[in-house]
Enzyme design. Structure first.
Site, PDB file in Angstrom:
ATOM      1  N   GLU A   1      47.200 -37.271  24.024  1.00 57.27           N
ATOM      2  CA  GLU A   1      48.285 -37.220  23.031  1.00 57.27           C
ATOM      3  C   GLU A   1      48.167 -36.047  22.062  1.00 57.27           C
ATOM      4  O   GLU A   1      48.062 -36.233  20.842  1.00 57.27           O
ATOM      5  CB  GLU A   1      48.337 -38.554  22.250  1.00 57.27           C
ATOM      6  CG  GLU A   1      48.688 -39.735  23.135  1.00 57.27           C
ATOM      7  CD  GLU A   1      48.614 -41.080  22.416  1.00 57.27           C
ATOM      8  OE1 GLU A   1      48.126 -41.118  21.274  1.00 57.27           O
ATOM      9  OE2 GLU A   1      49.008 -42.093  23.006  1.00 57.27           O
TER      10      GLU A   1
ATOM     11  N   GLU B   1      50.877 -44.923  29.148  1.00 53.72           N
ATOM     12  CA  GLU B   1      50.551 -46.067  28.283  1.00 53.72           C
ATOM     13  C   GLU B   1      51.848 -46.803  27.978  1.00 53.72           C
ATOM     14  O   GLU B   1      52.731 -46.265  27.323  1.00 53.72           O
ATOM     15  CB  GLU B   1      49.902 -45.593  26.963  1.00 53.72           C
ATOM     16  CG  GLU B   1      48.643 -44.767  27.156  1.00 53.72           C
ATOM     17  CD  GLU B   1      47.984 -44.333  25.841  1.00 53.72           C
ATOM     18  OE1 GLU B   1      48.410 -44.815  24.774  1.00 53.72           O
ATOM     19  OE2 GLU B   1      47.050 -43.514  25.899  1.00 53.72           O
TER      20      GLU B   1
END
Ligand SMILES: [Zn+2]
Ligand SMILES: [Zn+2]
Ligand SMILES: [Zn+2]
Lengths: 636, 636, 636
Positions: free
Chosen positions: C147, C318
Site C-alpha cells: 500500500e 485485501e
C-alpha cells in the site's frame, strides 16, 4: 483634509516586469484611453531590480516609468520589501518570521521576514534608498512595502523578535521589579529576575499572563512602524512625492493610525467578495444573499477607518475587478458591482480608486485573480464598468470635505486587549465596533471613524466608543467634557495601561456614577432579554448606578444608564438592541434617522447623496427605485 | 471512614502574597465572621518564598499563618511546585514537559514541568522539605502541588520521560524478548533489540501499537505518584498534619486511587459552570438549559469518586463562587446555586467546602475569576449564599457515614485502555461510566463509586462494572462470587494485562457462559433497536450464550444475558436502555427506584435526605415543591 | 487483456510469523477446504527475516511456503519494505519521512520511510534481492512493499527529499533560468539563482507557487516508481513469477498507471465500510443508509481504475470480510455483503479476490480487524459467505474480456493539479470524475476507466474526460479525432505543462470553437440553475462560443457546447445536470441507458449480466426482485 478639490481619479496596478517590454506602450495607451490616470508599479520586483547581491538592474524600471508618464499616467512606485529574493534569505537565514507554533515561515511566497530582524531592516533601507535616489523625481507617489500584516505577518516568534521585545520592555519599564509589579507576576510565581529571562508568550502550558501577551502585541505593532519609518527616512532624502502604504481589510495587528501619522496618504485594498467569504462574520443565508456583491458595511467601515488613518487623504489602491483567487469560494461580482464599489469609495471621500490588476497573470499564485484584461489582453467584464465610472466622473464633483453627525471610536490597542482576553468564545472588539457601525448605517447616518488620540468631538452630535478597555486619562476627560452625547461601554476603562483591573472598579467616571460589579459571557443560545425589545448577547456586565436606566433587562436590572451627555451601555446588544439605543440617542440630539432595509445604504458628501443597493433585486427607496447592484446619486 | 463526626466546615483559598500585609488582618477577621474555618494558602508562592536560588524568604508566610491562626482559622499549606519560578527553569532547561507534537511547553503560566525530570524532582523535594521544616507544626493540613494533570500535563514526550519510560519497561519486562512477545511486536516488524530503542508513542505514521501506548499511559501515571511521594516523604519528616491533593474534574490521566492511598484526604476543585461548558458531553439544548446551574450529575459523580479516592475523607478545596474566567462562556450562576452546590457536597459526605478564591485578583491570568470579594474588597454575590450555608450548618448534623445500595466500579486503567482504542469516534470509558451513573441517579439511588482493588461487595445490593477492559483475576473472582447482582460488560475482560485479546474469547467467565464473537461501533444515526424499547448506541458486541437473554435486539439477538447473580450487557445503551436494565436489576434485588425528572436529584446520608433542583424553574416532587436552583433537606 | 480464460479465484492474507508453526498445516488445509487457492504472505515480516543487521533467518518462511504449496495453495510473497525494523532506522536515522509540518514521522507503526532516502533504497534492494534469490522459484507471484502512499506517505518533506527534488528539477529544466521562466518566478520575486536554493513547498507564508507545488507532486510520484523499480529489478533477476502491488482506495498521490506499466498485475485493497466512513464524500443520510453495505460506486470505480492500471489483469488483494478497526465507526457488514462485494469484483473482471485476513490477530494495531477466523480460530461470519462464493464460482464462467460502451479518462496529474489549485473549497478532480462515473452508473452503463496515455478510443461510443487541466498535444489530437462523442471540460487544457494559463485561452481546441473567458467557484448554497433542469455547482466557467449551446443556464449563457463529435461542458453539474448531459450524448450515439435507483447497479461481462442491490431492502428491477444486500447473475 488636504485633499479637497482634487479630481476623483481612477488607476490600476501594473507589473511591467511580467510582460515583454514591447507590450508596455500599448498597455499604457489603453490605460489612458480607459480613463485611468494612476499606475502603481514595482512593489514585488526586487529579483528583477537586484537579481544577485549588489547587481542593480534599474534601467528597465526607468523605461517603464517613462512610457507610463509619456502616456499621461502618474506612477506610484512601491518599494519591493514585501518580497525579498531568495539570495537575501540565504544571506540572512534567521530573517524569516517564526509562527506561533515555533516554525520558521519559509521562502516561497511573500512577506517572509521578521520586522525585528536588524539585518533585514538594513537590506530594506538599502534597496529603498537606491530606488528613492534613482526615481525620486520621476514618480508622483510612493508606496512602502505591500500590505503589512497580511497573511498574519505582523507578529513573529523569532529569536530576533524575542531579543527586540526584551529591549523594548527594558526601555518601557526600566527595571525588572517594575515590570513584575505592573504585570502582577507574583501570580503563579511568574516573576523575572532579569529582562533577558522574558520569553515570548507562545506555547505556554495554559494562557500566558494577559499583560505579557498585550505587551507583545504592542511591541509587534511598534516594530511595524519602526520598519516603515526606515523607508520613509530614505525616500524623503530624495523625493518630495507623497508616501502611502496599502493597508488590508481587517488586519488589526498593528496600529494603522501610528503608521498613518508618518505618511501623507492612506490607501487600502478592497476585495468585497473575498472578504465576505473569509473574514465577515455572518449567517450563511446572509453570505448566500450577498455572495456576488459583498457585505454592504464592510468596505464602508474601512473607507471611514482609513480616511481617519490618512487624516482625510485616502485611496483604494487595489479594487477587486472580478473574481479573485484566494477566498474559499470565488464567484463573479454581479454586473454593476464594480461600478457600485467604485462610487461607494468616492462617496466616502476617496481621492482615487485603482483596480488590481491591469492584466491577469497567467502564472504563479494569483493566476486565477482576474484583471481588467484577461491574460490574452482581451477586455474582461470589469473594464466595461470602469469605463462607465470614468465617464461619470467627468461630470461629477471633485473630492469634497467630509460631513458626519456621528463619530465612532476605533482603537487598535482595544482590539489587542480583547484578543488577549475575549472572555467569551467569538467575542472581539472589531466585531463589537462593526456591530455598532452597522446599526448606525441602518439608521442612515454618515459616520466618522476616529482614533483614540482624538480630543475634539465638537463636530459631532453623538460619539460612540464601545469597548475601550484601556481609556487614557486625557481621552476620558475629552469624552466626559464633550458637548455631544457620548455612549461608552461595555468594558470601557476596564483595565489599566498594564492590563490590571483598576480600583475603584470600572468604568470609574466623574460625570456618570456607574460601577461594573460582575462580568458575564453568554452562550449564543442564552441571550438576556431587554425590557421593551432586543437582547444582550455574548457579553454582559452587571452594573450598579444611582442614575435612571436607559435600558434594562426583563428582570429590571440596568443595562444602560445615562447622566447628562454621558451614557454607559453595559452589554453587547443584538440588532434590535442597538437600534433602540441609537434611537434614544438620536432623539436626544435631534438627529434624523432612517430604518434602511438590508443591503441598502446611504452616504452623503457636501454636495451629493448616494444611495447604494447591494441587493440582487431592485429596492424602492425614498430616493426612488434602485436597480439591483446599482446606485442613485442625488445632488443636495 | 475516619471522618464521621467531624463538623461540616467551610473555607476559602487565599493569596496573602497578592495583597499588602496591612490587609491580612482585616481579611482574616472577615473570613471568620463569614463562617469560614479553613484557609488554603501558599501553593503558587515559590517566587516569593525563594526569589533567587537559595534566597529563602519565609518570614512573610509565617506572619500570614500567624494572622490567620489568630483569627481562629486553620491553614492548609500548599507546596508551590506547580509553579517553579523562571530561575528554576533556567537551571534545568530540559525540565519543561514536551507536548504530543514534540514542542517544549514554555515557561509563562503554570505546570511547566515534566514529572520524569530528575533535577526538578530534587528541586521539588528541597522546597518541600524547607516548608515542612519551618511550618510543619503551625499548619492544620497540607496540600501537595496543585491540580496534577490539569492543562493536559500528566503525559510528557520529553527526553527525560523517554529515558524513564525505558527504565520502567525494563523493570517491568526484564528482557526485551518478553516485551516483544507481550506487545505482539512481530506485527509490522516492530520488534526491538534493546530497551533503549523504544521511543514514545507519538508522531508515528499511523497508530502506534496499543500495547505501547497503554504502557506509556501507565508509566505516566506512575510518575505522578512517584513525584508526589517525594513530597509526602519530606512533609512527614516534620509534620503530623494530614496531607491532601486537590484533584480536578475529569482529569483521568493518572490513577487517583494510587495517589489517594498515599494521603489522608482527597480534595477536588469543583467548577460546575466551567465544566458544563468545556467537558460535559451533552446536546446544546441541555447546555442551554443548565448554563447557569451546571450538570446535575457531573459534580455528584466526582463527589462519589473522590470519596472513594480519599477512603471516606474528602473535601471540595475550590468551589466556584460566581463566574469563572476560563470556559468558552462564563455566565453567572443562578442565585441559589452556590448554596446548592455546597449542600450537595455535604450530602455526598464532604468534610469541608472551600471557595476559590477569597478576593478576585486584579491582575494576571485569573483576573476575570470571581471571588467572594471583588478586587476592591466589596462583597460579591456568592458571599451572601456562603453566609447562608454557614448559618444552616450551625444546626445541621455533622459528617455522617455513607449509605448506598449500589456500587459502580471506576477504573483509571480502563479509561486509558479505551482511550488507546476507543474503536469508535467519541466512545470513552468515562462516558460509559457516567452514562450508567446518570441512569442510577435518575432512579433515585445512592451510589458508591469503588475502585478496581475492591474485593468486598457485601454492602451492596447491586454492582455495576461496565467496560473493564482488563479484569485482574482476583477482581474477576470477587465479582463472580459476590452475593449481590453484578452487571458486567460491555468490553469486560476484553484484553490481557498487555492489551492482547485473550483466548478463550472474552469475557470468559466461570459463572456465566457468554462469548463475544464480534464487535461493532455504530454511527450515531445507526442505533440498533432493542426489543421492548431503548437502543444499543455507539458500541455493540455480538455475543453467543446458552443463557436466556435479559435484553435482546429487535432481530432476536441477545444484548444482555444473566446467570444467577451475574449479568453481562454487550452494548452501550441509550437512556431508555439503561433505565430498563436498572429496573430489571432493581426488581431482582428488591431495590426501590424512582424516575426522577431532568435536573432533580436525591441523595441520602444516614440521617438526612436531600432533594436538589438544578432547574431554573420550580419542580413538584414527592418531597414537596422545590424552588428553582434550590434544595429541600429532610430528616429521615 | 492477458487474463482472459483464467479461473476466477479466491485467496487470503496470512501471517505465519504470528502463529506457532504447529498451526500452519491446519490453517493451510482449512484454507484449501474453504475454496481458497491463493495466499499472500511475508509483507510485514522483516524483523523475523532479519532480526539484527545481516542475521538472516529465512528457513521459517521456506517452511511456511512449503506447507502452503503442499496444501495446494499458491503463494504471493510480499517484500517487507513497508516495515523496516527498528535497527534499520537506527542505522539510517534520517530515513524517516517528514510531514508537512516539518516533523519526522516516528518509528512505531509502518511506512516510516522517505522514498528519496538513498540509504533506505539500498536496504530495500538488499532485502528484496535476498528474498528473490531464495524464493524466486517457489512462489507463484510477488507483491512489492504494501500500500504505497497509505497514511499519506507518498510525499515527504525531508532533507533527502529536498536534495532529490533539486536534482530532479535540474534534470528536467537544465538551467535555473528555464525554471524561473517556466514557473513565472518573477511573480513575487521568487526567482532562484541556483537549483540548490529551491526548497520544498511547505510552511510558506501564504500559498507557494502552484508550479512549484505541482512539480513537487510529480517528483514525489516519480520517487515511488523509482523505489518500486529497484525491487522489480532484483526480483526479475531471480524469478519469473508475475509481480504486483496492492494499491489502496483513493490514494492518488502517485501515478498508479506508471507503476502499473512496470508490473504484470494490479491489485487493490477494498474496504467498503471503512471507505464509506473515512473517504467517501456524501450526505449523512446516505452514509446512514449504506453504513453496513458501503458506497455502491466507490469500489466499482476502483475496480475499473485498477483494471486499467493492470492493463486488464487485476485482483483484490485485501477484501474486507467483516468489521474493520480503523474507520471512525466500524459496523458489521449486512449479511450478504461479503458475497456481493466478491461477485462485484468478478463482474468487473477480477482474476482473484483475497480476503484480509485469514485469522484475526489478537495483538497490536489491527487486533480489532476481523478475519475469516476469529483469534481463537473459530469461524467468523464472513467465512460462510466466502464458501458460498467458492461454490458459486465452481459453475461460473472464467475471467472474460471486458466490454464497455463508455470510456472515462482518469489522470493522476490532473488530480495533483486540482489539489494544488482547487480554486474553491471542497473541489477536487477525484470528486469530479467520481460524480461523472456515478452518473454513468445510474444510466446502467459499463465503463472503462482509461489513462491519459490512451490514444485509441475506437472501442467506445462515448468518451468523457472532465477536468484534464493539462492536456498533452497528442492526447488532444486523439480526442479531437476520435470517431465517438467526446465530452471535455470543465477546466480542460486550462494549464500548460508548467501550470501556466496558455494563450490562446483554454481549451483552445481545433474542432470546437470555445473560449473560457472567466472562471468562478460557487458556494454550495449558490448553485446556478440550468435552463430545463439541473444546476451548475461548485465550479463554473463563463464560455464564449459560436456553436449552439447543448446546455445553457437560466439566463441563457452557454454551459455546454458541441461541434460534431466534440462537446465541452463548462461546469461541475449536479446529479440532474449530469443525467441530462449523459442522455444527450446517449441519444447521439444510440446507446441505451437506464435510470437505476439508488444502490442498484448493473455490470455486464461478455457472457453475464450482474445486478447488485446495495440497499438494506429488496428492490424490484427489470431483472427481477433483488434481495437486500444481494445480487442477480444472468447469462446473456
Ligand atoms: Zn494585494
Ligand atoms: Zn484551581
Ligand atoms: Zn492493508
Amino acid at each position: 483634509m488636504t485633499h479637497v478639490g482634487l479630481p476623483r481619479a481612477l488607476g490600476t496596478c501594473y507589473y511591467p516586469e511580467h510582460w515583454p517590454q514591447e507590450r508596455w506602450e500599448a498597455d499604457a495607451r489603453m490605460m489612458a484611453e480607459s480613463g485611468l490616470t494612476w499606475v502603481r508599479i514595482g512593489e514585488f520586483a526586487w529579483s528583477r531590480l537586484e537579481p544577485r547581491p549588489g547587481d542593480l538592474q534599474l534601467d528597465w524600471l526607468e523605461k517603464a516609468i517613462e512610457i507610463l508618464n509619456e502616456a499621461g499616467l502618474k506612477v506610484v512606485l512601491g518599494t519591493p520589501t514585501a518580497t525579498p529574493p531568495r539570495w537575501v534569505v540565504d544571506k540572512h537565514p534567521d530573517m524569516l518570521a517564526v509562527d506561533e507554533q515555533g516554525r520558521p515561515r519559509a521562502f516561497g511566497s511573500r512577506r517572509h521576514y521578521c520586522f525585528s530582524h536588524e539585518g533585514y531592516i538594513e537590506e530594506s533601507r538599502r534597496i529603498t534608498a537606491i530606488l528613492a535616489k534613482r526615481f525620486g523625481a520621476s514618480v508622483a507617489a510612493w508606496q512602502t512595502d505591500n500590505e503589512y500584516g497580511c497573511h498574519d505577518t505582523t507578529v513573529s516568534y523569532s529569536d530576533a523578535a524575542c531579543r527586540a521585545f526584551q529591549r523594548w520592555l527594558e526601555a518601557r519599564y526600566g527595571d525588572i521589579e517594575a515590570l513584575n509589579e505592573a504585570w502582577g507576576n507574583v501570580f503563579w510565581s511568574m516573576e523575572y529576575n532579569r529582562f533577558d529571562q522574558i520569553g515570548l508568550p507562545n506555547l505556554t502550558v495554559t494562557d500566558p499572563n494577559p499583560a505579557h501577551a498585550l505587551a507583545f502585541r504592542r511591541f509587534s505593532s511598534d516594530q511595524v512602524r519602526e520598519f516603515n519609518r526606515v523607508q520613509l527616512e530614505e525616500i524623503r532624502k530624495y523625493s518630495k512625492a507623497p508616501i502611502s502604504h496599502n493597508y488590508m481589510g481587517q488586519v488589526t495587528d498593528f496600529d494603522h493610525y501610528a503608521l498613518g501619522a508618518d505618511m501623507e496618504i492612506a490607501t487600502w485594498d478592497s476585495y468585497p467578495l473575498g472578504f465576505l467569504e473569509d473574514r465577515v462574520v455572518a449567517a450563511p443565508e446572509y453570505k448566500q444573499a450577498f455572495a456576488r456583491q459583498g457585505d454592504a458595511d464592510f468596505q464602508a467601515f474601512h473607507h471611514d477607518l482609513y480616511r481617519a488613518v490618512g487624516r482625510g487623504r485616502w485611496w483604494i489602491m487595489e479594487q477587486q475587478p472580478g473574481p479573485v483567487n484566494w477566498a474559499p469560494h470565488n464567484p463573479a461580482p454581479l454586473p454593476g458591482m464594480v461600478r457600485l464599489w467604485s462610487w461607494e469609495a468616492f462617496a466616502h471621500g476617496a481621492e482615487a480608486v485603482c483596480y488590481f490588476r491591469w492584466r491577469q497573470a497567467p502564472f504563479a499564485q494569483e493566476q486565477m485573480h482576474s484583471g481588467l484584461l484577461r491574460p490574452d489582453s482581451s477586455e474582461a467584464e470589469g473594464l466595461r464598468e470602469v469605463r462607465q465610472v470614468a465617464n461619470e466622473l467627468a461630470s461629477a464633483p471633485k473630492v469634497e470635505g467630509n460631513v458626519a453627525d456621528v463619530a465612532l471610536v476605533f482603537d487598535y490597542d482595544a482590539e489587542w486587549a480583547w484578543a488577549v482576553q475575549p472572555h467569551g468564545q467569538g467575542l472581539s472588539y472589531f466585531g463589537l465596533v462593526l456591530a455598532q457601525y452597522r446599526a448606525l448605517r441602518r439608521a442612515g447616518l454618515n459616520i466618522d471613524i476616529v482614533g483614540p488620540s482624538t480630543r475634539d468631538f465638537s463636530d459631532y452630535k453623538a460619539v460612540f466608543a464601545p469597548g475601550l478597555m484601556h481609556l487614557p486619562d486625557d481621552l476620558r476627560t475629552a469624552l466626559e467634557e464633550a458637548k455631544c452625547v457620548v455612549v461608552l461601554g461595555p468594558r470601557t476603562a476596564a483595565r489599566t495601561i498594564d492590563f490590571e483591573i483598576p480600583t475603584p472598579l470600572p468604568p470609574s467616571l466623574d460625570a456618570l456614577q456607574v460601577t461594573v460589579t460582575r462580568v458575564q459571557s453568554l452562550r449564543s443560545d442564552c441571550p438576556v432579554a431587554l425590557e421593551g425589545g432586543g437582547n444582550a448577547v455574548g457579553y454582559l456586565e452587571t452594573i450598579a448606578s444611582e442614575h435612571e436606566p436607559v435600558l434594562e433587562d426583563s428582570a429590571g436590572a440596568p443595562v444602560a444608564v445615562q447622566n447628562g451627555n454621558l451614557m454607559y451601555c453595559a452589554a453587547w446588544l443584538d440588532d434590535e438592541g442597538w437600534d433602540r439605543l441609537i434611537s434614544i440617542v438620536a432623539a436626544q440630539v435631534d438627529m434624523v434617522t432612517r430604518s434602511l432595509p438590508v443591503g441598502v445604504r446611504v452616504r452623503r458628501t457636501q454636495s451629493q447623496e448616494f444611495w447604494f443597493n447591494y441587493n440582487a433585486h431592485a429596492v424602492q427607496t425614498e430616493a426612488g427605485e434602485i436597480e439591483p447592484a446599482s446606485l442613485i446619486m442625488r445632488t443636495l
